[in-house]
Design a protein around this motif. Sequence first.
Motif, short mmCIF file in Angstrom:
data_model
loop_
_atom_site.label_atom_id
_atom_site.label_comp_id
_atom_site.label_asym_id
_atom_site.label_seq_id
_atom_site.Cartn_x
_atom_site.Cartn_y
_atom_site.Cartn_z
N SER A 11 0.85 -1.19 0.00
CA SER A 11 0.00 0.00 0.00
C SER A 11 0.89 1.24 0.00
O SER A 11 1.65 1.46 0.94
CB SER A 11 -0.88 -0.01 1.25
N VAL A 16 9.59 4.30 -1.04
CA VAL A 16 9.79 3.03 -0.34
C VAL A 16 8.89 1.94 -0.93
O VAL A 16 9.35 0.82 -1.21
CB VAL A 16 9.56 3.23 1.18
N GLY A 17 7.62 2.28 -1.17
CA GLY A 17 6.69 1.30 -1.75
C GLY A 17 7.15 0.82 -3.11
O GLY A 17 7.15 -0.39 -3.40
N ILE A 34 -0.66 -0.62 -4.57
CA ILE A 34 -1.88 0.20 -4.53
C ILE A 34 -1.52 1.63 -4.13
O ILE A 34 -0.89 1.85 -3.09
CB ILE A 34 -2.87 -0.41 -3.51
N ASN A 37 -3.03 8.07 -5.23
CA ASN A 37 -3.01 9.18 -6.19
C ASN A 37 -2.89 8.70 -7.64
O ASN A 37 -2.67 7.52 -7.89
CB ASN A 37 -1.87 10.15 -5.86
N LEU A 51 17.17 14.94 -1.89
CA LEU A 51 17.26 13.75 -1.05
C LEU A 51 18.73 13.31 -1.09
O LEU A 51 19.28 13.11 -2.17
CB LEU A 51 16.38 12.64 -1.62
N SER A 52 19.34 13.19 0.09
CA SER A 52 20.75 12.75 0.14
C SER A 52 20.80 11.25 0.31
O SER A 52 20.21 10.71 1.26
CB SER A 52 21.47 13.39 1.32
N SER A 172 -3.43 5.40 6.73
CA SER A 172 -4.74 5.08 7.30
C SER A 172 -4.77 3.62 7.75
O SER A 172 -5.49 3.26 8.68
CB SER A 172 -5.86 5.36 6.29
N TYR A 270 8.17 21.97 6.28
CA TYR A 270 7.57 20.87 7.04
C TYR A 270 7.63 21.22 8.51
O TYR A 270 8.70 21.56 9.03
CB TYR A 270 8.36 19.56 6.82
N LEU A 288 6.84 -0.16 6.50
CA LEU A 288 8.15 0.29 6.02
C LEU A 288 8.11 1.78 5.70
O LEU A 288 7.09 2.30 5.25
CB LEU A 288 8.53 -0.44 4.72
N GLY A 289 9.25 2.46 5.87
CA GLY A 289 9.36 3.87 5.47
C GLY A 289 8.62 4.79 6.42
O GLY A 289 8.51 4.52 7.63
N ASN A 290 8.10 5.88 5.87
CA ASN A 290 7.48 6.92 6.70
C ASN A 290 6.28 6.43 7.51
O ASN A 290 5.93 7.05 8.50
CB ASN A 290 7.01 8.09 5.82
N GLN A 301 18.23 10.81 7.30
CA GLN A 301 18.19 9.37 7.54
C GLN A 301 16.97 8.64 6.96
O GLN A 301 17.02 7.43 6.77
CB GLN A 301 18.22 9.10 9.06
N PHE A 303 15.01 7.96 4.16
CA PHE A 303 15.07 6.97 3.09
C PHE A 303 16.27 6.04 3.28
O PHE A 303 16.17 4.83 3.04
CB PHE A 303 15.15 7.67 1.72
N ASN A 304 17.40 6.61 3.74
CA ASN A 304 18.60 5.79 3.92
C ASN A 304 18.37 4.64 4.91
O ASN A 304 18.97 3.58 4.79
CB ASN A 304 19.77 6.67 4.40
C1 FAD Z 1 12.60 18.07 3.44
C2 FAD Z 1 12.94 16.62 3.52
C3 FAD Z 1 14.23 16.23 3.26
C4 FAD Z 1 14.56 14.87 3.34
N1 FAD Z 1 15.82 14.53 3.08
C5 FAD Z 1 16.18 13.25 3.17
C6 FAD Z 1 17.50 12.85 2.88
O1 FAD Z 1 18.32 13.69 2.54
N2 FAD Z 1 17.82 11.55 2.97
C7 FAD Z 1 16.91 10.61 3.36
O2 FAD Z 1 17.27 9.43 3.46
N3 FAD Z 1 15.63 10.95 3.63
C8 FAD Z 1 15.25 12.23 3.53
N4 FAD Z 1 13.96 12.58 3.77
C9 FAD Z 1 13.00 11.53 4.11
C10 FAD Z 1 12.50 10.80 2.86
O3 FAD Z 1 11.99 11.73 1.93
C11 FAD Z 1 11.43 9.82 3.28
O4 FAD Z 1 11.99 8.93 4.21
C12 FAD Z 1 10.92 8.99 2.13
O5 FAD Z 1 10.46 9.80 1.09
C13 FAD Z 1 9.78 8.12 2.65
O6 FAD Z 1 9.12 7.54 1.60
P1 FAD Z 1 7.80 6.67 1.83
O7 FAD Z 1 7.62 5.99 0.52
O8 FAD Z 1 7.88 5.88 3.06
O9 FAD Z 1 6.63 7.73 2.10
P2 FAD Z 1 5.95 8.79 1.17
O10 FAD Z 1 6.95 9.44 0.30
O11 FAD Z 1 5.11 9.64 2.05
O12 FAD Z 1 5.00 7.94 0.20
C14 FAD Z 1 3.76 7.43 0.61
C15 FAD Z 1 2.95 7.08 -0.64
O13 FAD Z 1 1.73 6.48 -0.21
C16 FAD Z 1 0.63 7.07 -0.88
N5 FAD Z 1 -0.53 6.94 0.00
C17 FAD Z 1 -0.86 7.67 1.09
N6 FAD Z 1 -1.97 7.18 1.66
C18 FAD Z 1 -2.34 6.10 0.92
C19 FAD Z 1 -3.40 5.14 1.04
N7 FAD Z 1 -4.30 5.22 2.01
N8 FAD Z 1 -3.46 4.15 0.14
C20 FAD Z 1 -2.56 4.06 -0.88
N9 FAD Z 1 -1.54 4.94 -1.02
C21 FAD Z 1 -1.43 5.93 -0.12
C22 FAD Z 1 1.07 8.51 -1.12
O14 FAD Z 1 0.34 9.11 -2.17
C23 FAD Z 1 2.55 8.30 -1.47
O15 FAD Z 1 2.72 8.01 -2.83
C24 FAD Z 1 13.59 13.90 3.68
C25 FAD Z 1 12.28 14.31 3.91
C26 FAD Z 1 11.95 15.65 3.83
C27 FAD Z 1 10.54 16.05 4.10
#
Ligand code: FAD
Length: 396
Positions: A11, A16-17, A34, A37, A51-52, A172, A270, A288-290, A301, A303-304
Amino acid sequence: MSEGKFDFIISGAGLVGCLVTLQLAKSGYKCCLIEKNKALNKTSFKDYSPLSLNYRSYLLLKKFGLWDKLIQHIYPIKNLFLKSYHSLNRLRFEAKDIELDELGFVIDRRVFTQVLFDEVKQSKNISLHNESIINKLGNNKKNEFFGVYLDSTLSKKLLTKYLIISDGAESSLKNFLDIKSKEIDYSQTSFVFNANASFESSTAIQIFNKYGIFAMIPYAENKINLILTINNKYTSSFVGRNKQIDDMRIKEIFKNYINNLDSCNYVSEYNLITSRTHEIARKNILLLGNSSQLLHPVGAQGFNLAIRHIEMLMDHIKSENLDMLSLSKDIDKSRLDTFDHIDLATKILANDKIPSMLMTFGIINTVKSSRLLRNIFLKKILGLEGYAYLTVGSKA
Ligand SMILES: Cc1cc2nc3c(=O)[nH]c(=O)nc-3n(C[C@H](O)[C@H](O)[C@H](O)COP(=O)(O)OP(=O)(O)OC[C@H]3O[C@@H](n4cnc5c(N)ncnc54)[C@H](O)[C@@H]3O)c2cc1C
């Protein structure tokens, strides 16, 4: 009626997904991704959202066979300056100190996601549902298929052995499963600006000061990102109502590191209320991830860390049935380690109280005094501690 049977349903098609789905599909698993958007279809943007990637992430992206697709979009970082409050507390790291050509790379986060998403679309093992969300989960028992119901009508039912929740900080599904988190409000806001400037090529800077934690990360010749994590009580002194930055103050703070600062453009901001879930796995469900941790940007940290968890998942899955408990123990260990580093940086290095200043002075000068300690510290930042990077990472 069931409309498909999968090994993994994922999901959220963020960084990360997409990445985890690609790795699972490459290993032969039938996956369904899934995303709530619309499908992405854009690789050029008027601004840069940085993103570093640390060296470990570079090695993993290479191992995952994705680096060649990213190489045209990256900028190398070879040197790193850390400064805490005043010049006595200053450290410079160079890639060559640990026999590397780079410490890491910078990439636009949206371009990176698009590259991964394009790969997802080409994979035969991945079924993609855009503009869909999971609204209900059936009863799931270990090692058995369970039902996943899409959209508000619940008319579409898919079956899966495992579910990966990577739908971001506002997940959610996490709420549906009642997975609790620890929230940390830093009373800070992180602003990203793009600017023109002159600087030492491929050199990133992080400065801890009384206003917050300010980073400069270059992304092209004469182009920089300013990532300003500002204590809320000072934000109006740096950023005006129209999101204009106070150039003079920024020039003063970065005075020994950048010159000719010009054309500062606001990109994003943010509010730094972060979260860390207490659990990351339930039976055959993994976060996993955020969705499992939203981290303070100090040390870049987010994404890393997540990509290392994907590596762990892929290592665990080599055994016939995925043992979620043992995987989640390994993942938790690395999360706690990272949380400790972030807490050290935000509570000690970024704190202007006398005891913290003294500790910072002690830490930085101890690290500075020994080449061995400096290299250990650097390898920790790059995710290379205990990792045979010189053999894994030798350039093709
Ligand atoms: C300003 C900033 C700088 C950063 N710099 C770094 C860096 O330098 N190095 C680093 O390692 N990390 C960095 N990060 C963190 C990094 O961006 C995140 O860790 C990473 O993007 C997380 O990705 P994710 O896929 O877990 O989450 P997200 O990017 O939030 O993706 C979640 C996805 O799920 C979708 N979604 C949401 N709800 C639902 C639902 N109910 N059903 C289906 N889909 C859904 C969304 O549309 C989105 O596509 C930074 C973050 C920020 C804000």
